[in-house]
Design an enzyme around this catalytic site. Structure first.
Site, PDB file in Angstrom:
ATOM      1  N   HIS B  62      12.918   8.221 -26.213  1.00  0.00           N
ATOM      2  CA  HIS B  62      12.010   7.159 -25.763  1.00  0.00           C
ATOM      3  C   HIS B  62      12.807   5.906 -25.449  1.00  0.00           C
ATOM      4  O   HIS B  62      13.976   5.780 -25.829  1.00  0.00           O
ATOM      5  CB  HIS B  62      10.916   6.888 -26.799  1.00  0.00           C
ATOM      6  CG  HIS B  62      11.409   6.312 -28.101  1.00  0.00           C
ATOM      7  ND1 HIS B  62      12.292   6.972 -28.923  1.00  0.00           N
ATOM      8  CD2 HIS B  62      11.124   5.134 -28.717  1.00  0.00           C
ATOM      9  CE1 HIS B  62      12.525   6.236 -29.996  1.00  0.00           C
ATOM     10  NE2 HIS B  62      11.850   5.111 -29.893  1.00  0.00           N
ATOM     11  N   HIS B  64      13.057   2.756 -26.439  1.00  0.00           N
ATOM     12  CA  HIS B  64      13.323   1.588 -27.272  1.00  0.00           C
ATOM     13  C   HIS B  64      14.833   1.365 -27.287  1.00  0.00           C
ATOM     14  O   HIS B  64      15.607   2.312 -27.204  1.00  0.00           O
ATOM     15  CB  HIS B  64      12.766   1.767 -28.682  1.00  0.00           C
ATOM     16  CG  HIS B  64      11.295   1.461 -28.776  1.00  0.00           C
ATOM     17  ND1 HIS B  64      10.473   1.972 -29.747  1.00  0.00           N
ATOM     18  CD2 HIS B  64      10.507   0.666 -28.001  1.00  0.00           C
ATOM     19  CE1 HIS B  64       9.244   1.513 -29.571  1.00  0.00           C
ATOM     20  NE2 HIS B  64       9.229   0.718 -28.520  1.00  0.00           N
ATOM     21  N   ASP B  66      17.105   0.695 -29.392  1.00  0.00           N
ATOM     22  CA  ASP B  66      17.993   1.346 -30.370  1.00  0.00           C
ATOM     23  C   ASP B  66      18.183   2.834 -30.065  1.00  0.00           C
ATOM     24  O   ASP B  66      18.915   3.520 -30.782  1.00  0.00           O
ATOM     25  CB  ASP B  66      17.506   1.120 -31.807  1.00  0.00           C
ATOM     26  CG  ASP B  66      16.074   1.588 -32.040  1.00  0.00           C
ATOM     27  OD1 ASP B  66      15.261   1.533 -31.094  1.00  0.00           O
ATOM     28  OD2 ASP B  66      15.767   2.007 -33.168  1.00  0.00           O
ATOM     29  N   HIS B  67      17.557   3.310 -29.007  1.00  0.00           N
ATOM     30  CA  HIS B  67      17.727   4.709 -28.595  1.00  0.00           C
ATOM     31  C   HIS B  67      18.354   4.855 -27.203  1.00  0.00           C
ATOM     32  O   HIS B  67      18.630   5.970 -26.780  1.00  0.00           O
ATOM     33  CB  HIS B  67      16.385   5.445 -28.624  1.00  0.00           C
ATOM     34  CG  HIS B  67      15.804   5.548 -29.997  1.00  0.00           C
ATOM     35  ND1 HIS B  67      15.791   6.708 -30.727  1.00  0.00           N
ATOM     36  CD2 HIS B  67      15.258   4.596 -30.809  1.00  0.00           C
ATOM     37  CE1 HIS B  67      15.244   6.489 -31.920  1.00  0.00           C
ATOM     38  NE2 HIS B  67      14.903   5.218 -31.986  1.00  0.00           N
ATOM     39  N   HIS B 140       4.003   7.451 -30.826  1.00  0.00           N
ATOM     40  CA  HIS B 140       4.763   6.239 -31.124  1.00  0.00           C
ATOM     41  C   HIS B 140       4.226   5.118 -30.247  1.00  0.00           C
ATOM     42  O   HIS B 140       3.308   5.337 -29.450  1.00  0.00           O
ATOM     43  CB  HIS B 140       6.260   6.506 -30.893  1.00  0.00           C
ATOM     44  CG  HIS B 140       7.159   5.451 -31.471  1.00  0.00           C
ATOM     45  ND1 HIS B 140       7.015   4.974 -32.753  1.00  0.00           N
ATOM     46  CD2 HIS B 140       8.217   4.772 -30.945  1.00  0.00           C
ATOM     47  CE1 HIS B 140       7.949   4.047 -32.973  1.00  0.00           C
ATOM     48  NE2 HIS B 140       8.681   3.912 -31.896  1.00  0.00           N
ATOM     49  N   ASP B 215      11.024   8.854 -32.522  1.00  0.00           N
ATOM     50  CA  ASP B 215      10.159   8.133 -33.450  1.00  0.00           C
ATOM     51  C   ASP B 215       8.736   8.680 -33.352  1.00  0.00           C
ATOM     52  O   ASP B 215       8.246   8.981 -32.256  1.00  0.00           O
ATOM     53  CB  ASP B 215      10.182   6.633 -33.126  1.00  0.00           C
ATOM     54  CG  ASP B 215      11.573   6.026 -33.331  1.00  0.00           C
ATOM     55  OD1 ASP B 215      12.506   6.788 -33.664  1.00  0.00           O
ATOM     56  OD2 ASP B 215      11.704   4.810 -33.171  1.00  0.00           O
ATOM     57  N   HIS B 274      17.166   7.710 -39.147  1.00  0.00           N
ATOM     58  CA  HIS B 274      16.462   6.541 -38.617  1.00  0.00           C
ATOM     59  C   HIS B 274      15.846   5.718 -39.760  1.00  0.00           C
ATOM     60  O   HIS B 274      14.647   5.476 -39.811  1.00  0.00           O
ATOM     61  CB  HIS B 274      15.365   7.012 -37.628  1.00  0.00           C
ATOM     62  CG  HIS B 274      14.821   5.927 -36.743  1.00  0.00           C
ATOM     63  ND1 HIS B 274      13.744   5.151 -37.096  1.00  0.00           N
ATOM     64  CD2 HIS B 274      15.190   5.495 -35.522  1.00  0.00           C
ATOM     65  CE1 HIS B 274      13.459   4.297 -36.121  1.00  0.00           C
ATOM     66  NE2 HIS B 274      14.335   4.483 -35.152  1.00  0.00           N
TER      67      HIS B 274
END
Lengths: 327, 327
Positions: B62, B64, B66-67, B140, B215, B274
């Site tokens: 996804h 975000h 941090d990914h 999410h 997530d 995570h």
């Protein structure tokens, strides 16, 4: 002034060097300024005695990835950590749109304001944190700038003769004057304004100037500015032999080029950085010592080859020394 | 199968954990697949026994930060290091435009092709490296997916009875057949095609399935897929008490939620990752052991809490163990 290197590698990170990032602050101060923000700059900050909460401004020299890919993550992390203070970013005019697109794509709403300043519009110095900041255009494959920082705060010393002549003996009052705190004189006068305090202070020295340059293949562009600078931080991506092999189109400086320039303008202190990953700290193949040796052949001033997480300290006399800053 | 964690922290990196990234490969193979690419994933790769040259595909769960913030730097570095092989990227449909804008802004021209696949379009499994890859939609704050990897290569064993019946005794020829090399039989027959080789090989076991989830606050979405999986990698961002404090709008799983799910579907192996940066490895405040304790209360299978640069090995019998992979 103190300079803390967060990354000293060109193009790609290595095990011991991150891509470009440099923290600048008044000695022992908490507020600081970041120059360039390569990927994982925020990771280096975790290991340094500086906080994203006290970051005052970010200056981006140019839009190559190894100088700016760390920006979205750093901005998002500062917000997640609760930052609310506005943050100034100086950089190329295309930067704010990319930051906006990136934060929007990843659904980041910052908890603080970003104030963007187009680096090309900086025709007069601006006050940032404890410095007056101005820029110098450089020569690289893309628009690229050096940032010049002039101290606006210079340590003051007491005019002891005047204090004693006015009947104010050494004591707590002297410390209060120096620290800018409210002081009550023996005759009852209360000194709590800058102007009343100034009457008992002497300037100690002219402000220091530090130039932090982005990528650049023409050091002579810094000739005028460097004359008043105590310190220049400049790339030395290659030794001259490798620079010749790579070719002029890379538009980087060799150690020889920048060392000869620094010698010619009688620069007292030079820190080299942004080393090609081919130069290792030791072992087989090219080593970082080749860059140092080449630079020392052509420059007789104080020279350092920047290391990640090393802190360089420019003292009141203008002498540069290295400290360890690992957090 | 081997899984190598490149980052195990949620949202922001810590000194010991980077943001999300996970390498998957056949045991001891050189080619590998990357799932998620948080900032500084390329920095972790420098410390791992994997190479950007042998990266076959990147799967993004996804969008975000941090990914995915590590993607532009990783792509640029692979090119600077001379990669020419095409690279497949599976991810949300907005991803290729952001990558294109970012590379263009920073004047990166990759020396290899990118093949984008919209994760939402993956209605049938696709072959990637040594795996068949399919996806499962998760729950999410943004569109988010789990990636399911099924081995397409399973180790074979010799049909010894048939070999002996055909007069082919144990020796160099047996090894050649197993390794897929040309073998010359005692009667002069040359075995150099897959079909002629297959006649003397037996399949050893059904292929293993590993699910790597992004997530997700609803583990039950994985109920069907998990029934055939040997291993699930899933987020456990919080312990239940903190999840309750943070509130449901974060849309993450607690250790309790995912452990209860894994127990209910009789999953043999579970790796949690995570983790919120508030969970430290030790010291004061919350520790990672709280997450482990909570998970073990509700799950009786083989459980690991992922660590950066740790390698987890799913052997032929489906047993999961941990190895050190620090490069």
């Amino acid at each position: 002034m103190e300079l803390l290197f967060l990354g000293t590698s060109a193009g790609t990170p290595t095990k011991s060097r991150n891509v470009t990032g440099l923290a600048l602050r008044k000695v022992d101060a908490k507020p600081w300024i970041l120059v360039d923000c390569g990927e994982a700059t925020q990771h280096r900050i975790l290991r340094a005695p500086i906080s994203l909460h006290r970051l005052q401004a970010i200056c981006i020299t140019h839009l190559h990835g190894d100088h700016c890919y760390g920006l979205p993550g750093l901005l998002a992390s500062a917000s997640l950590m609760g930052r609310t203070a506005p943050l100034t970013i100086i950089g190329p005019k295309e930067l704010p749109e990319w930051v906006r697109i990136t934060l929007q794509l990843t659904q980041v709403t910052l908890g603080y304001e970003l104030d963007f300043i187009d680096v090309a519009s900086l025709t007069a110095p601006v006050a940032l944190d404890d410095f007056l900041v101005s820029t110098i255009p450089l020569s690289h494959r893309v628009a690229c700038f050096a940032y010049q920082f002039v101290e606006t705060y210079v340590l003051r010393k007491l005019d002891k003769a005047k204090l004693l002549a006015d009947g104010i003996e050494s004591g707590e009052v002297w410390g209060q004057l120096l620290r800018g705190e409210t002081a009550t004189f023996p005759d009852g006068r209360i000194i709590n304004s800058e102007s009343s305090r100034e009457a008992y202070l002497l300037p100690t020295r002219p402000p220091h100037t530090v130039i932090i340059a982005g990528d650049n293949d023409n050091p002579a562009l810094l000739a005028h500015s460097a004359q008043s600078a105590q310190l220049l931080v400049h790339e030395a991506t290659y030794t001259q032999d490798i620079a010749d092999k790579v070719g002029a189109e890379a538009q980087h400086s060799s150690a020889k080029m920048i060392a000869e320039f620094a010698q010619a303008v009688a620069l007292p202190n030079l820190i080299l950085t942004h080393f090609s990953p081919r130069y290792r700290n030791g072992g087989k193949g090219h080593t970082i010592h080749e860059i140092e040796q080449e630079a020392r052949q052509h420059y007789g001033g104080t020279l350092f080859l920047a290391q990640d997480l090393a802190l360089y300290y420019l003292d009141n006399s203008g002498k540069l020394s290295k400290r360890d800053a690992r957090g």
